[in-house]
Design an enzyme around this catalytic site. Structure first.
Site, mmCIF file in Angstrom:
data_model
loop_
_atom_site.group_PDB
_atom_site.id
_atom_site.type_symbol
_atom_site.label_atom_id
_atom_site.label_comp_id
_atom_site.label_asym_id
_atom_site.label_seq_id
_atom_site.Cartn_x
_atom_site.Cartn_y
_atom_site.Cartn_z
ATOM 1 N N ASP A 160 0.927 -1.123 0.029
ATOM 2 C CA ASP A 160 0.153 -0.003 -0.052
ATOM 3 C C ASP A 160 0.964 1.276 0.140
ATOM 4 O O ASP A 160 1.407 1.568 1.060
ATOM 5 C CB ASP A 160 -0.965 -0.060 1.392
ATOM 6 C CG ASP A 160 -1.770 1.058 1.378
ATOM 7 O OD1 ASP A 160 -1.720 2.025 0.511
ATOM 8 O OD2 ASP A 160 -2.660 1.407 2.467
ATOM 9 N N LYS A 195 2.921 11.393 -3.004
ATOM 10 C CA LYS A 195 1.853 10.566 -4.040
ATOM 11 C C LYS A 195 0.914 11.855 -4.724
ATOM 12 O O LYS A 195 0.534 11.503 -5.944
ATOM 13 C CB LYS A 195 0.977 9.792 -2.916
ATOM 14 C CG LYS A 195 -0.065 8.957 -3.791
ATOM 15 C CD LYS A 195 -0.652 8.201 -2.803
ATOM 16 C CE LYS A 195 -1.552 7.055 -3.305
ATOM 17 N NZ LYS A 195 -2.218 6.070 -2.242
ATOM 18 N N GLU A 209 -7.327 0.624 -4.229
ATOM 19 C CA GLU A 209 -7.506 0.299 -2.784
ATOM 20 C C GLU A 209 -8.588 -0.049 -2.315
ATOM 21 O O GLU A 209 -8.730 -0.934 -1.387
ATOM 22 C CB GLU A 209 -6.841 1.785 -2.570
ATOM 23 C CG GLU A 209 -5.489 1.864 -2.616
ATOM 24 C CD GLU A 209 -4.934 3.294 -2.390
ATOM 25 O OE1 GLU A 209 -5.782 4.380 -1.871
ATOM 26 O OE2 GLU A 209 -3.823 3.695 -2.636
ATOM 27 N N ASP A 244 -12.961 5.325 1.129
ATOM 28 C CA ASP A 244 -11.696 5.184 1.400
ATOM 29 C C ASP A 244 -11.182 6.535 1.547
ATOM 30 O O ASP A 244 -11.069 7.203 0.309
ATOM 31 C CB ASP A 244 -10.992 4.547 0.425
ATOM 32 C CG ASP A 244 -9.332 4.214 0.686
ATOM 33 O OD1 ASP A 244 -9.005 4.984 1.361
ATOM 34 O OD2 ASP A 244 -8.850 3.541 -0.040
#
Lengths: 622, 176
Positions: A25, A87, A184, A206
C-alpha cells in the site's frame, strides 16, 4: 531411502515452491507491505517492529537517502530536501497541485510531471516513490528470506492513467515485478469480504492522506464485482491538516511563516487533528523561529466547522457512484471505512447519515488495503489451488476519449467499464496522399478537452498514401487489468500496421526511465548486469515450469510433431538460462513464446469449452 | 475451434433472442471470466497472458452488449442483417418527436432552475418510457419478427438513453 513428502491436502504446490509475493500500500502519509504466510495475511514489520512506514524521503548532502520514521524527525529542519506526501505529485503537473504556495519545495518549472530540486539533484515524484518502494521491498525480502516473485501495488481507484503509469514506473525503478496495480477500495473489499464471508452490495469509503475513493461492489460467491467507482484524487486527510494550519495562522496572527515554521505548524496541525478524535479540545503552544508565539486552544466543534466543506465534498462522488450503479443509499448493505482519515468522528457521522446505517469500522483502516493486496498477490503469484480462488472484476474510473474538431472530447471508453476492455474507432484521412495523423488522448467526463486530463499525444505514421477519405484507419484503445491504456492502429483496406508513437503528457518516456534505472546503478554497473541476468534466468525458469505443468495436464492437445517442437524450444530455453548471456536468454524467451502460442490457444479453448459445458449440465438439471 | 469472432450469444451458450434470461447470462459470463481473466494468468508466460487479455476483453464486450437491452437489440438486428442507421435515419413518428421536445424542454427548464426534484421526476418518466420500449422491442424481435419496426424502436431507445445521460449529467452538475 526414499523420503516421504508430506503435504497438506489441497495444497497446489509443495512448500518450497511457494512464490514470495507481497502487497504494497503506497500511501500518501504511510506505506506498508504485507504478505500471506501459511495461509494467513500479515503486515511485515521493520526492524523496530513497526508496520507503518511514513511516506517521507530525505535527501542528504552526502548522497544518503533516508526513508520513513527517521526522515519524519528531520522534516522540520530540512524541509526542502525532505519530501512528504509525494503521492500527490504522481502523474501531475505543477498547476494541478493544490496549495503549492505553502509547500516548502524548490519546484522546477517544466512541462509534464512536477519535478523537485533537491540537494541530490532534480527528482521526479516517480524516483521519490521508488525510494519508498525500495525500502518496503527490502523489508519484505528480509522477512521472507528471498527474492520476491512479484508485488501487487495499490493505487486509488480514482487515479487516472498518468498516475497509474507513474506508480508502475516507480515500482519498476524499485526493482519490483508488478503483478498487478490494484485499486485500494477493491483491496479493502477483498480483505473485508473474505474475512466476513459477505454477500450483497457494499460501499467502500476510502479517505486516505491525499486521496478519496468511493467504490460500490457486488459480492457473491467468490466474485468481487466493482459496479461503480468515483472519488477525488486530490482530497484527503492532508486537506484537513491544511484547513487547521490556516486556522492557526489566522488566529495567531501570523502571515508568512518560514518554510521550517510552516512544516512544524503543519505537523502540529496533524497532531491536533488526530488528538481531536478522542479529545474535545487540544491546546497548541509553539514558539516560531521568527519569534511569533502561538498559544491557542482548538475545540473539536471548531475543527468540525472549518472542515465541514471537505466532508461534504466527499458526498458528491458518493452520489455520483450510486447513480452510475443505479442504486439508492438504502440498497447498500454495508459501508466499509478505509483510510486513517475515516477515524474522524464527524466523517463517520456524515457517512452514517448518508447511508442511514452505522459504517463498518471493525477493520484497521490503516492496514486493510495492504492486507487485501497481499491476498491478491498470493493468488496472482499462483500460490493457491484453482478452486478457492476468487474472481475480481474492476472498472476504469474515468472515461477515455480523444480530441475531435473544435476542442471537444469524444468518449471512446466510458467510465465504469469493466476491465480489461477495448474499443476500436475508425478514422480517415482528409488530404490526398496523407501518411500521418495526430491524436490527443484525454481522460475525464467533461465535454471540452481543456476540462479533461491530457494523457498523451500520439502520431500514426506509415499510412499508405491514398486519396482523401479512402484510408480506413482503425485505432484500438485497450485498457488492461491494471487500468492502463495502450493504443494500436491498423489501416484496414491494406492491412498496414501504423506505427504509434506516444508522448505522455504527464508521464516519463521510456528512455527517461532507462536512464533513471542506470543512474541508480551508476556505481555498480556490475550489480545491474547481475540483476538483469538473474531476472531473465528467473523468468525463463518460471516459464519452463509453468509450461511443463501445463504439458503434464494438456499434453494431449498437441500432436507428436508439435510436441517435439515445443520440447525443443523448452530445451533451448533451459540451455540458454543455464548460461550467462542475457541476450541469448531473451532471444530464446521470445522464440519460446512464439512456439508456445498455439498450445496456449488450445488450452484456453479447452478451458472455455469446459466452462460452457459445465453450464450446459446445469441447464439439463433445470 | 472457438474463436473471438463467434457471435456473443453462442459465446455464452444462449439462444439468439431478445428476451434472454439475464441471470443465466450473468452466470455464464462469470464462469467464463473465471477461466480467462488475467488474474488467472499473472504467473504464466507472456503468450498466455496475451491470450487471456484478449479473451477477457472479448467476454466483457460480449456481456456488456447483451446485458443492456438497447445494445442487445441493436446487436440482434445486426445479426439479422438490419442496420438501424442511427446517424442517417432520423425519421420518427410525430408523437414520439413531440414527446421528445417536451422532455427536452423540461430538462432545459429544470437545469435553469437548478431544480433537482424536477430532474429526478423527469428521469423517472424517461425510465418508464424506456421500459415500455423494451417490451415493444421484445415483441417485435421475438414474436412478430417486425425487423423494420424493431429498428425504429432501437432508434427511439437510443434517443432516450442519450436524454437519460444528459439528465444524469445535469444532476451531477447540480451537486458540484
Amino acid at each position: 531411502m526414499a523420503l516421504l513428502q508430506i503435504s497438506e491436502p489441497g495444497m497446489s504446490t509443495a512448500p518450497h515452491q511457494h512464490r514470495l509475493a507481497v502487497g504494497i500500500d503506497l500511501g500518501t502519509t504511510n506505506s506498508l507491505v504485507a504478505t500471506v504466510r501459511n495461509g494467513v495475511p500479515l503486515c511485515v514489520q521493520d526492524e523496530e517492529g513497526k508496520v507503518l512506514l511514513p511516506s517521507i524521503v530525505h535527501y542528504l548532502p552526502d548522497g544518503q537517502i533516508i526513508v520513513g520514521r527517521k526522515a519524519l524527525a528531520t522534516q522540520a529542519v530540512d524541509p526542502r530536501n525532505t519530501i512528504v506526501s509525494v503521492k500527490r505529485f504522481m502523474g501531475r503537473g505543477l498547476k494541478d497541485v493544490a496549495h503549492v504556495e505553502t509547500m516548502p519545495y524548490d519546484f522546477v518549472a517544466s512541462e509534464g510531471m512536477v519535478r523537485l530540486r533537491t540537494i541530490q539533484g532534480v527528482k521526479s515524484p516517480v524516483e521519490v516513490s521508488a525510494e519508498i518502494l525500495k525500502n518496503l521491498r527490502i523489508r519484505g525480502e528480509r522477512s521472507l528470506g528471498g527474492e520476491l516473485t512479484g508485488a501487487v501495488i495499490t493505487v486509488p481507484a480514482y487515479f487516472d492513467d498518468a498516475q497509474r503509469q507513474a506508480t508502475k514506473d516507480a515500482a519498476r525503478l524499485a526493482g519490483l515485478n508488478v503483478l498487478r496495480l490494484l485499486n485500494e477500495p477493491t483491496a479493502a473489499a477483498i480483505a473485508y469480504g473474505l474475512e466476513n464471508a459477505s454477500e450483497g452490495t457494499y460501499a467502500v469509503y476510502d479517505l486516505g492522506g491525499g486521496t478519496f475513493d468511493i467504490s460500490i461492489l457486488r459480492l457473491s460467491r467468490g466474485v468481487f464485482e466493482v459496479v461503480a467507482t468515483s472519488g477525488d484524487a486530490a482530497l484527503g486527510g492532508d486537506d484537513f491538516d491544511h484547513r487547521l494550519f490556516c486556522w492557526i495562522l489566522d488566529n495567531a496572527g501570523i502571515s508568512l511563516p518560514s518554510d521550517r515554521d510552516a512544516r512544524r505548524l503543519l505537523m502540529k496541525a496533524r497532531e491536533v487533528k488526530e488528538r481531536l478524535t478522542l479529545d474535545e479540545s487540544v491546546p497548541v503552544r509553539m514558539t516560531l523561529e521568527g519569534g511569533d508565539e502561538v498559544d491557542l486552544v482548538v475545540e473539536r466543534d471548531v475543527f468540525v466547522d472549518i472542515t465541514r466543506p471537505l466532508v461534504e465534498k466527499t458526498l458528491r462522488p458518493l452520489k455520483k457512484a450510486l447513480r452510475d450503479a443505479n442504486l439508492d443509499p438504502a440498497d447498500v448493505k454495508g459501508v466499509v471505512m478505509v483510510g486513517g482519515a475515516t477515524r474522524m468522528p464527524h466523517v463517520q457521522e456524515a457517512v452514517g447519515a448518508f447511508f442511514g446505517q452505522l459504517p463498518l469500522t471493525n477493520l484497521d483502516p490503516d492496514t486493510v488495503v495492504a492486507v487485501g493486496a497481499a491476498m491478491q498477490a498470493n493468488v496472482l503469484a499462483g500460490n493457491r489451488a484453482g478452486d478457492d480462488e476468487w474472481l475480481l472484476l474492476d472498472v476504469i474510473p474515468l472515461s477515455l476519449g480523444i480530441e475531435t474538431m473544435g476542442g471537444l472530447a469524444e468518449k471512446i471508453i466510458p467510465r465504469n467499464s469493466t476491465i480489461p476492455t477495448a474499443r476500436a474507432q475508425e478514422f480517415t484521412t482528409f488530404k490526398d496522399g496523407q501518411t500521418a495523423m495526430a491524436f490527443h488522448v484525454v481522460q475525464g467526463e467533461r465535454e471540452l478537452v481543456a476540462d479533461c486530463r491530457s494523457l498523451a499525444r500520439f502520431e500514426l505514421r506509415g499510412i499508405p498514401p491514398m486519396v482523401a477519405g479512402a484510408a480506413r484507419i482503425r485505432v484500438t484503445f485497450q485498457v488492461d487489468a491494471d487500468g492502463l491504456l495502450s493504443v494500436s492502429a491498423r489501416e484496414t483496406t491494406t492491412g498496414v500496421e501504423a506505427r504509434v508513437e506516444v508522448k505522455p503528457s504527464y508521464g516519463l518516456a521510456d528512455d527517461e526511465i532507462a536512464s533513471m534505472l542506470k543512474a541508480g546503478f551508476e556505481h555498480a554497473q556490475e550489480d545491474m548486469e547481475v540483476r538483469g541476468l538473474k531476472e531473465q534466468q528467473v523468468e525463463a525458469m518460471r516459464v519452463i515450469e509453468a509450461t511443463e505443468k501445463a504439458l503434464a495436464i494438456d499434453g494431449g492437445l498437441l500432436d507428436e510433431a508439435e510436441r517435439a517442437g515445443l520440447d525443443a524450444a523448452i530445451a533451448a530455453l533451459r540451455h540458454a538460462a543455464e548460461g550467462v548471456e542475457v541476450r541469448a536468454i531473451k532471444i530464446q524467451l521470445e522464440a519460446f513464446n512464439r512456439a508456445s502460442n498455439e498450445f496456449a490457444s488450445r488450452r484456453m479453448d479447452k478451458s472455455i469449452r469446459e466452462a460452457l459445458a459445465g453450464h450446459k449440465i446445469d441447464d439439463i438439471r433445470i | 475451434m472457438l474463436d473471438l469472432h463467434q457471435d456473443y450469444f453462442a459465446l455464452f451458450g444462449l439462444t439468439p433472442v431478445f428476451d434472454i434470461d439475464v441471470e443465466r447470462l450473468e452466470q455464464a459470463y462469470l464462469e467464463m471470466q473465471g477461466k480467462v481473466h488475467p488474474d488467472r494468468f499473472a504467473h504464466l508466460p507472456d503468450s498466455e497472458k496475451r491470450l487471456s487479455m484478449q479473451w477477457a476483453t472479448h467476454a466483457n464486450e460480449a456481456f456488456r452488449t447483451l446485458k443492456n437491452p438497447l445494445t442487445r437489440g441493436h446487436y440482434l438486428l445486426e445479426l439479422r442483417g438490419v442496420d438501424p442507421a442511427f446517424d442517417t435515419n432520423t425519421a420518427m413518428s410525430a408523437d414520439f418527436l413531440m414527446e421528445q421536445m417536451e422532455w427536452r424542454e423540461a430538462l432545459g427548464e429544470a437545469q435553469q432552475a437548478a431544480d433537482e426534484d424536477a430532474l429526478e421526476d423527469l428521469a423517472r418518466r424517461v425510465r418508464a418510457g424506456s421500459k415500455a420500449l423494451v417490451l415493444e422491442l421484445a415483441r417485435q424481435l421475438d414474436v412478430t419478427g417486425d425487423l423494420d419496426g424493431a429498428a425504429d424502436t432501437v432508434r427511439r431507445m437510443k434517443f432516450l438513453e442519450k436524454l437519460q445521460h444528459e439528465i444524469n449529467d445535469a444532476l451531477t452538475a447540480l451537486e458540484s
